[in-house]
Design a protein around this motif. Structure first.
Motif, mmCIF file in Angstrom:
data_model
loop_
_atom_site.group_PDB
_atom_site.id
_atom_site.type_symbol
_atom_site.label_atom_id
_atom_site.label_comp_id
_atom_site.label_asym_id
_atom_site.label_seq_id
_atom_site.Cartn_x
_atom_site.Cartn_y
_atom_site.Cartn_z
ATOM 1 N N PRO A 281 18.787 8.494 -5.047
ATOM 2 C CA PRO A 281 18.134 8.972 -6.085
ATOM 3 C C PRO A 281 17.317 8.047 -6.813
ATOM 4 O O PRO A 281 17.578 6.836 -6.855
ATOM 5 N N ASN A 282 16.378 8.558 -7.102
ATOM 6 C CA ASN A 282 15.134 8.021 -7.698
ATOM 7 C C ASN A 282 14.346 6.757 -7.296
ATOM 8 O O ASN A 282 13.662 6.421 -7.738
ATOM 9 N N PHE A 283 14.757 6.540 -5.920
ATOM 10 C CA PHE A 283 13.977 5.392 -5.326
ATOM 11 C C PHE A 283 12.601 5.807 -4.715
ATOM 12 O O PHE A 283 12.423 6.987 -4.219
ATOM 13 N N PRO A 284 11.743 5.165 -5.236
ATOM 14 C CA PRO A 284 10.288 5.205 -4.302
ATOM 15 C C PRO A 284 10.294 5.155 -3.175
ATOM 16 O O PRO A 284 11.253 4.953 -2.339
ATOM 17 N N GLN A 285 9.220 5.536 -2.205
ATOM 18 C CA GLN A 285 9.213 5.614 -0.907
ATOM 19 C C GLN A 285 7.835 4.692 -0.257
ATOM 20 O O GLN A 285 6.998 4.439 -0.846
ATOM 21 N N SER A 286 8.509 3.745 0.712
ATOM 22 C CA SER A 286 7.477 2.824 1.312
ATOM 23 C C SER A 286 6.529 3.466 2.220
ATOM 24 O O SER A 286 6.831 4.401 3.089
ATOM 25 N N GLY B 127 11.522 -3.467 3.247
ATOM 26 C CA GLY B 127 10.264 -2.676 2.835
ATOM 27 C C GLY B 127 10.146 -2.508 1.469
ATOM 28 O O GLY B 127 10.996 -2.112 0.835
ATOM 29 N N ARG B 128 9.027 -3.093 0.902
ATOM 30 C CA ARG B 128 8.939 -3.250 -0.493
ATOM 31 C C ARG B 128 7.777 -2.209 -1.057
ATOM 32 O O ARG B 128 7.172 -1.592 -0.089
ATOM 33 N N PHE B 129 7.486 -2.100 -2.155
ATOM 34 C CA PHE B 129 6.440 -1.352 -2.906
ATOM 35 C C PHE B 129 5.354 -2.134 -3.186
ATOM 36 O O PHE B 129 5.686 -3.149 -3.749
ATOM 37 N N HIS B 130 3.975 -1.564 -3.444
ATOM 38 C CA HIS B 130 2.992 -2.299 -3.669
ATOM 39 C C HIS B 130 2.086 -1.408 -4.699
ATOM 40 O O HIS B 130 2.024 -0.331 -4.938
ATOM 41 N N MET B 131 1.369 -2.277 -5.564
ATOM 42 C CA MET B 131 0.370 -1.449 -6.679
ATOM 43 C C MET B 131 -0.562 -0.710 -5.566
ATOM 44 O O MET B 131 -0.927 0.329 -6.233
ATOM 45 N N PRO C 74 13.768 -1.473 -7.886
ATOM 46 C CA PRO C 74 14.669 -1.809 -7.187
ATOM 47 C C PRO C 74 15.324 -3.116 -7.740
ATOM 48 O O PRO C 74 16.559 -3.436 -7.661
ATOM 49 N N VAL C 75 14.580 -3.982 -8.326
ATOM 50 C CA VAL C 75 15.157 -5.199 -8.726
ATOM 51 C C VAL C 75 16.131 -5.017 -10.027
ATOM 52 O O VAL C 75 17.067 -5.791 -10.007
ATOM 53 N N ARG C 76 15.741 -4.239 -10.730
ATOM 54 C CA ARG C 76 16.893 -3.879 -11.740
ATOM 55 C C ARG C 76 18.118 -3.096 -11.278
ATOM 56 O O ARG C 76 19.254 -3.453 -11.854
ATOM 57 N N ILE C 77 17.919 -2.430 -10.192
ATOM 58 C CA ILE C 77 19.010 -1.989 -9.589
ATOM 59 C C ILE C 77 19.959 -3.118 -8.917
ATOM 60 O O ILE C 77 21.141 -2.865 -9.029
#
Length: 295
Positions: free
Chosen positions: A61-66, A90-94, A106-109
């Motif tokens: 739930p609520n997670f972005p997609q790489s 797999g991380r996310f980028h600007m 994810p870090v706050r998760i």
């Protein structure tokens, strides 16, 4: 995202962060004390976990997609060297079009899941002429170029439930863990291929010009990439102990007329060749962290 959320500077409410964390806690028995974020081509760290429980980002739930090649898009829970861990493969980028509040979601998760420490890894270009492809740099400090232009994951009203309005960054990368990693690397015989230096982040997705590489090197940067720093800022805001590695996957071009040109396929290939060395270093480091009560 609701218009009111956009105006706040963050598209997530505390309740949404909590919803995601609670969903994960309900779907695994693991309770991680350590989180690891894998850079391009470095997802092999997830394969080291014992008793793994894997979630695809699309199912959370609520997670972005790489969207980047070399990033599997999986969250893997398990144990490494007897430590309960969570590996973000797999991380996310600007440059994917994500605002930094989504890049760092994810870090706050991790914080809400109970993690106390974060290890970040990245594939980076070597600005320091003494660095070779395959070398590992322990990150001592960073230069946040987007942040200097006002692009920061903490922009907007501050939520004191995560951390203070003005978090310090002079001690962003834990000194004790850096010293421990350098000692472990020496024991493993890494010698001149292990360094300590400064990482610089840019927005991407293009690689740097010769003039930009020269400029960044003169500023004091030893490696350059397109990630990591936003995650570190949010982790420190949450009070997590942070440690980081750059794996040098290409040498930045500092001379005009040079035939070398950086490309993502070569970055991934170099990462695959050198990743085993980094995986070994992280494994032994986690074991030593446990022995010293640091995780």
């Amino acid at each position: 995202m609701e218009p009111a959320a956009a105006a706040r500077g963050s598209g997530y409410t505390y309740e949404q962060y909590k919803e995601t964390a609670d969903w994960l806690l309900a779907h695994t028995h693991h309770r991680p004390s350590l989180a690891i974020i894998c850079g391009s081509g470095l997802g092999g760290l997830a394969d080291l976990l014992k008793d793994p429980v894997t979630f695809n980002y699309k199912d959370i739930p609520n997670f972005p997609q790489s969207t980047v090649a070399g990033h599997a898009g999986q969250l893997v829970f398990g144990t490494l060297a007897g430590v309960t861990c969570l590996v973000m493969n797999g991380r996310f980028h600007m440059y994917e079009g994500y605002p930094l509040w989504k890049v760092t979601f994810p870090v706050r998760i991790f914080c809400l899941l109970g993690a106390k420490s974060l290890i970040v890894t990245n594939a980076a270009g070597g600005l320091n002429p003494g660095y070779q492809v395959g070398d590992i740099m322990v990150i001592r400090d960073h230069i946040n170029m987007p942040g200097m232009a006002g692009v920061n994951p903490l922009t907007g009203p501050n939520d004191e439930r995560f951390g203070p309005r003005f978090p310090a960054m002079s001690d962003a990368y834990d000194e004790e863990l850096r010293s421990l990693a350098l000692a472990v690397g020496k024991e493993l015989g890494f010698g001149a291929s292990l360094h300590e230096g400064t990482y610089c982040t840019l927005g991407g997705p293009n690689y740097e010009t010769v003039a930009e590489c020269r400029f960044l090197h003169k500023l004091g940067a030893d490696t350059v990439g397109m990630s990591t720093v936003p995650e570190v800022i949010v982790a420190r805001h949450c009070g997590l102990r942070v440690f980081g590695f750059s794996l040098v996957t290409n040498k930045s071009v500092l001379e005009y007329g040079a035939r070398e040109r950086a490309n993502h396929a070569e970055v991934l290939e170099a990462g695959r060749h050198a990743a085993r060395k980094l995986e070994r270093l992280v494994s032994v480091l986690v074991e030593r962290m446990k022995g010293k009560g640091l995780v």
